[in-house]
Write an enzyme that holds these catalytic residues in place. Structure first.
Site: not given
Lengths: 136, 136, 136, 136
Positions: B16-17
């Site tokens: 994820d980010a």
């Protein structure tokens, strides 16, 4: 206690070959509920990330009570039951109409730019305290 | 105790980010470990489904100790710590080298063709008993 | 042409309520095949990221020929059919035994630290040329 | 042409380590747009499934124009550009404000209870024809 409620509509991609929602698909729903709770408190997560804070998940605990199915609307209630300390929990209730689908909690700690757990940022603590029912 | 270990390689889609593996991506890894454990016990899940049994997840509890990253190899150990009754737990250890990444358990019950929880099928119980170290 | 083949085992989380693999679940499999191709060429993607290059997906095109199911083994062949220019395609064949499950391509461009598309890095181009059958 | 527009809010789980939405996460968004289009036409997909029809995806083609990020709102427009035959396409435009993020199409065929492609059900064809602008 501080809480907020939002709704998700079950995507086909979230179902599995049992014909019900895959248990893993609930985890992003908890996130949707958590993000909505932070929005409601005036503490949007995207803003906190811009300020250099992150709020990773340290623990997930979820009990599945009744299955959800494609296209159903699931209400996701997220709540803070205690004032956040270094580690704190967010609790969840997932319901379809009056039916309880799942309930549980996630545990979190703020992490600073050096990657280490820190106390919740002052802005966060003050905002929560200001909104907290008993302390008003 | 009966246990089995397998390995997953982290997919980019699972990150994820934050630059680490999203906490939700571990849930399918537990499933990979569980399916591998059942294979190792000679009780492949796909066979049980063909016989009309399902083994839904009633609870997930997972603690995240250290983040995983793209392309890393994560060992997933799944184990039965007690003889399965109507409800039973499978425990997990996720490691990268000597580092503990996460640990927790899932809770299960067999469900029959009518959708209601049932005792583990006779074939399942006998097989587990036959393999159980203390009972050999 | 340069190609490489790897295998994925279908996860329950990748199926949907039709009882087959959800069409979206194939996209991470293409990624698995692509990462494996780059490994095979001696150009691991994680290394390229460390050097400041990224290889985002600009296009996906995939045709589904026959469904895949839980627990099946799916072979993923990824291939470079032409020498990579600024934009280039990687083609895929997904098979179970002799059955073609899906085929298609992804389109890519390297992106530099400023976020703009750039020519493939010199190291990448030289390595590909050195391995390219017709140019050996 | 028949079209409908809905909105998704980007989930953290849909991002990847590039800090943007993973290309695979758009596929469920197309599904959200498609389901919404069918709702708008008075042909909810869950109803069609109950009547024994399924509408699997035979092809996906999507071009990524500009990245999406966590928490952004993405408008998903789905449209039927021609009257559906045995095989038909649904086209998509994904936008954030005035920015085009992605566009493409999915291809579908109805499948009956025997698993073979069939013409769109009479109810479906009649409904589409009744709504089709040129044929009104």
């Amino acid at each position: 206690m501080l809480s907020a409620e939002t709704e998700v509509r079950v995507r086909y991609a979230e179902t599995d070959a049992m014909g019900i929602v895959h248990h893993g698909s609930y985890i992003p729903w908890l996130e949707v509920g958590r993000i909505h709770l932070l929005d409601t408190l005036g503490l949007p997560y995207s803003e906190m990330e811009k300020q250099g804070y992150r709020l990773p998940v340290l623990r997930v605990s979820l009990q599945y009570r009744s299955p959800a199915h494609f296209d159903e609307r699931v209400r996701v209630m997220a709540k803070l039951e205690t004032l956040p300390a270094v580690r704190f929990q967010i609790h969840y209730l997932l319901q379809r109409g009056e039916s309880l689908l799942a309930d549980g909690f996630t545990e979190h700690a703020f992490v600073g730019s050096d990657g280490y757990p820190i106390r919740p940022p002052a802005h966060f603590r003050e905002r929560i305290k200001a909104l907290w029912p008993k302390l008003k």
